[in-house]
Design an enzyme around this catalytic site. Structure first.
Site, short mmCIF file in Angstrom:
data_model
loop_
_atom_site.label_atom_id
_atom_site.label_comp_id
_atom_site.label_asym_id
_atom_site.label_seq_id
_atom_site.Cartn_x
_atom_site.Cartn_y
_atom_site.Cartn_z
N GLU A 51 -16.41 9.82 31.96
CA GLU A 51 -16.17 10.01 33.39
C GLU A 51 -16.06 8.62 34.01
O GLU A 51 -16.97 7.80 33.84
CB GLU A 51 -17.37 10.77 33.98
CG GLU A 51 -17.16 11.14 35.42
CD GLU A 51 -18.34 11.91 36.01
OE1 GLU A 51 -19.24 12.32 35.25
OE2 GLU A 51 -18.36 12.06 37.24
N ARG A 295 -27.95 11.63 21.02
CA ARG A 295 -27.58 10.43 21.77
C ARG A 295 -28.13 9.19 21.11
O ARG A 295 -29.13 9.25 20.40
CB ARG A 295 -28.18 10.48 23.18
CG ARG A 295 -27.69 11.56 24.05
CD ARG A 295 -28.48 11.57 25.36
NE ARG A 295 -28.01 10.54 26.27
CZ ARG A 295 -26.97 10.70 27.09
NH1 ARG A 295 -26.31 11.82 27.11
NH2 ARG A 295 -26.60 9.73 27.91
N LYS A 305 -25.67 5.56 33.28
CA LYS A 305 -24.75 4.86 34.18
C LYS A 305 -25.35 4.74 35.57
O LYS A 305 -25.16 3.73 36.26
CB LYS A 305 -23.42 5.62 34.26
CG LYS A 305 -22.48 5.24 33.13
CD LYS A 305 -21.12 5.86 33.33
CE LYS A 305 -21.16 7.32 32.96
NZ LYS A 305 -19.83 7.92 32.80
P1 ATP Z 1 -24.48 8.78 31.73
O1 ATP Z 1 -25.65 9.70 31.62
O2 ATP Z 1 -24.78 7.36 31.40
O3 ATP Z 1 -23.71 8.94 33.01
P2 ATP Z 1 -22.59 10.50 30.53
O4 ATP Z 1 -22.86 11.27 29.30
O5 ATP Z 1 -22.60 11.26 31.79
O6 ATP Z 1 -23.53 9.24 30.55
P3 ATP Z 1 -19.81 10.25 30.17
O7 ATP Z 1 -18.89 9.29 30.78
O8 ATP Z 1 -19.69 11.68 30.57
O9 ATP Z 1 -21.25 9.72 30.47
O10 ATP Z 1 -19.81 10.12 28.60
C1 ATP Z 1 -18.65 10.12 27.82
C2 ATP Z 1 -19.00 10.52 26.42
O11 ATP Z 1 -19.95 9.61 25.88
C3 ATP Z 1 -19.62 11.90 26.36
O12 ATP Z 1 -19.04 12.59 25.30
C4 ATP Z 1 -21.07 11.62 26.12
O13 ATP Z 1 -21.65 12.66 25.38
C5 ATP Z 1 -21.04 10.32 25.34
N1 ATP Z 1 -22.28 9.58 25.54
C6 ATP Z 1 -22.81 9.17 26.71
N2 ATP Z 1 -23.99 8.57 26.51
C7 ATP Z 1 -24.22 8.59 25.17
C8 ATP Z 1 -25.29 8.13 24.33
N3 ATP Z 1 -26.36 7.52 24.83
N4 ATP Z 1 -25.17 8.32 23.01
C9 ATP Z 1 -24.10 8.92 22.49
N5 ATP Z 1 -23.07 9.38 23.22
C10 ATP Z 1 -23.13 9.23 24.55
MG MG Z 2 -21.20 12.95 32.00
#
Ligand code: ATP
Ligand code: MG
Length: 591
Positions: A51, A295, A305
């Site tokens: 995102e 994760r 983020k």
């Molecule tokens: P945040 O909680 O930091 O906002 P998010 O999961 O909402 O992270 P996205 O931009 O939606 O952020 O993530 C893009 C992809 O990266 C998704 O498929 C998510 O599952 C993966 N991802 C995000 N954080 C991790 C992590 N700590 N380990 C592995 N994969 C991750």
């Molecule tokens: Mg997300």
């Protein structure tokens, strides 16, 4: 408590021993191998779906390496970069460019760049289909009421009073939602599944909500926006993704993922995606399968983020690419290499077990990469002048040093030497502690690549501070002469005081001083755990061959650590180096 994976030792972890161990063999790759072997799929297609509401962090690297890595490993595979831009207002084109740059830097190329917003018209048509099929309805309950009707883990929910609207009424209301007739929050479109479902995600989840917000790609074309659970699975289907890899928190959403995929049934309804064909987007929908993995969590770090944004917005760090940040651009600027990040991810493997990775493992990976990849240079960070009194005033010579002790292909360089050199202040001790093998009054030490010097005199200022040590150089011990083999216990590095270049050196360390800054059980907020020592800026001396570095060039400064010429600020006449990591783990003893 998550399980902590510890490094094998303070040294860098050892490389896999057999060639077979090189090929990752995790449960996801096994599923893919089986699907290819059974003929379920002819090739593997994945996607990385960030995102664009912030920059990518080290956690994302796991998802990137997994999705792009798998696409690369299996013949005919590919991976899309899909910007999940269904949440206008929080998203920014600046982040889109940053995400693209970071993925490329990690060493990956996407098959196609797509946006969830490319599919808005398809999502809308699919919603109409669900309404026509009696699988979706427009609800007038507001957010609080929806929550009250939803029930709890132990109690079923109740049907909304609007649940049994006729198909005609639902179509009319939804078209008017789309036309912008209703205010934010006044209506939602919901899937008609089961308000008594044990899995709360299936209790008539929202599909669309009214939000009159300008979107960075579609402008004001849409007053309604689709929900993540609905948009994500349909995007996967539209892009003919075979394996939709996501993190464990989506496990409970999988039944909903499948419900939308099955009930919309894109492969059998080309009229729904005709707009994409008309727009020239290659589209051949299929049924994707969601698979969850754990994760990546790293000790001494934050992988959210929202919190990373808070660090920037509240000025705890300078920017998203501040070298203390564990954003990919922060790590890059700090001097972590893309190879070291890929190595970390490879070493951790993929499983469904949640764990916290010890930051030392990550540091071990960058040491391992840079030990092999970084040429050596000499730098002195806390200078003390050493004068060689038995060399003539103004004596200068040029010495030749290998650039890498273990790899001749790095070649050699010249290093100017003179009668006065800088050494590290802590390489001299007037009152040496037990076992001190460096320079002390009357003592001898080897000056790296020069020969053995003996301390004859210590010069102090009025406050009793040592400001110079005067030594004699044993001419028989000069590098290359037969006497050079004479044994002394210590060898120290130096920089010619005549030729050295002053450099700004930014000494970075871990951003948080505790392993789990997120753990607020001690009553402290994570912000209070910021390590005040995480950045220290000093002026040191480097040999000219270091000052001549290109931005982002890495060196091992002998006996000090790995450093990188700052990507943005480094200049030949104003060298700026960031410390990536010390040569040895200095945290093991603290912890
Ligand atoms: P945040 O909680 O930091 O906002 P998010 O999961 O909402 O992270 P996205 O931009 O939606 O952020 O993530 C893009 C992809 O990266 C998704 O498929 C998510 O599952 C993966 N991802 C995000 N954080 C991790 C992590 N700590 N380990 C592995 N994969 C991750
Ligand atoms: Mg997300």
């Amino acid at each position: 408590m998550p399980r902590a994976i510890r490094p094998m030792s303070n040294e860098t972890p050892s490389a896999p021993s057999s060639p077979a161990a090189d090929a990752p063999r995790d449960f996801i790759r096994q599923i893919i191998r089986d699907d290819l072997a059974s003929g379920k799929h002819a090739s593997t297609r994945t996607r990385f779906p960030p995102e664009p509401n912030g920059y990518l962090h080290i956690g994302h690297a796991k998802a990137i390496c997994l999705n792009f890595g798998i696409a690369r490993e299996f013949a005919g595979g590919w991976c899309n970069l899909r910007l999940d831009d269904t949440n206008p207002g929080k998203e920014d084109p600046e982040f889109v460019e940053g995400i693209k740059e970071d993925v490329r830097w990690l060493g990956y190329a996407w098959h196609e760049l797509r946006h969830a917003s490319d599919y808005f018209e398809v999502f809308y048509r699919a919603a109409i289909k669900l309404i026509e099929d009696g699988k979706a309805y427009v609800d007038d309950l507001n957010a609080d009421e929806v929550r009250a009707y939803r029930g709890t883990l132990t109690e079923p929910g109740r049907n909304s009073p609007y649940r049994d609207r006729s198909v005609e009424e639902n179509l009319d209301l939804f078209r008017r939602m789309r036309a912008g007739e209703f205010e934010d929050g006044s209506k939602t479109l919901r899937a008609k599944i089961d308000m008594a479902a044990g899995n709360i995600n299936l209790r008539d989840p929202a599909i669309y909500r009214v939000r009159k917000v300008t979107h960075q790609n579609t402008g004001d074309a849409w007053p309604i926006y689709p929900m993540y659970d609905y948009a994500h699975c349909l995007s996967d289907a539209l892009e003919s993704i075979t394996h939709s890899l996501c993190t464990l928190e989506f496990e409970d959403h999988r039944p909903l993922y499948d419900w939308f995929v099955d009930h919309v049934d894109l492969p059998n309804h080309p009229e729904l995606w005709q707009p994409l064909v008309d727009a020239g987007l290659e589209t051949k929908p299929s049924k994707p399968r969601q698979i969850e993995f754990s994760r990546l969590n790293l000790s001494y770090s934050i992988t959210s983020k929202r919190k990373l944004a808070q660090l920037v917005n509240e000025g705890h760090v300078d920017s998203w690419d501040d070298p203390r940040m564990n954003t990919l651009r922060g790590l890059r600027r700090r001097g972590f290499t893309a190879a070291s990040i890929r190595l970390l991810i490879e070493r951790l493997g993929v499983s469904k077990q949640n764990s916290v990775i010890d930051y030392a493992v990550f540091e071990g990976c960058v040491r391992e990469d840079l030990d092999a990849a970084a040429p050596r240079r000499m730098a002195v960070l806390d200078p003390l002048k050493l004068v060689i009194t038995n060399l003539p005033e103004g004596h200068e010579e040029v010495l030749t040093f290998p650039n890498h002790p273990k790899d001749e292909s790095f070649g050699s360089r010249t290093v100017p030497f003179s009668r006065e050199v800088w050494i590290e202040r802590d390489d001299f001790a007037e009152v040496p502690p037990k076992g001190f093998h460096r320079l002390k009054p009357e003592g001898e030490v080897r000056l790296r690549g020069v020969g053995i010097v003996k301390c004859e005199e210590v010069v102090k200022d009025a406050d009793g501070q040592v400001i110079e040590v005067h030594c004699t150089l044993d001419p028989e011990s000069r590098h290359g002469l037969p006497g050079a083999d004479r044994k002394v216990k210590g060898t120290i590095h130096w920089v010619s005081a005549v030729h050295g270049v002053a450099a700004e050196v930014r000494l970075y360390d871990r951003l948080f001083s505790v392993p789990a800054p997120d753990d607020e059980s001690d009553g402290k907020s994570w912000i209070e755990h910021i390590n005040p020592e995480a950045k220290r800026v000093i002026t040191g001396w480097v040999e000219r061959a270091a000052a001549l570095a290109e931005p982002e060039q890495h060196f091992q400064f002998e006996r000090l650590g790995y450093f990188v010429a700052d990507r943005l600020d480094h200049r030949e006449h104003h060298p700026v180096f960031n410390r990536v990591v010390t040569l040895r783990d200095t945290w093991a003893a603290k912890g």
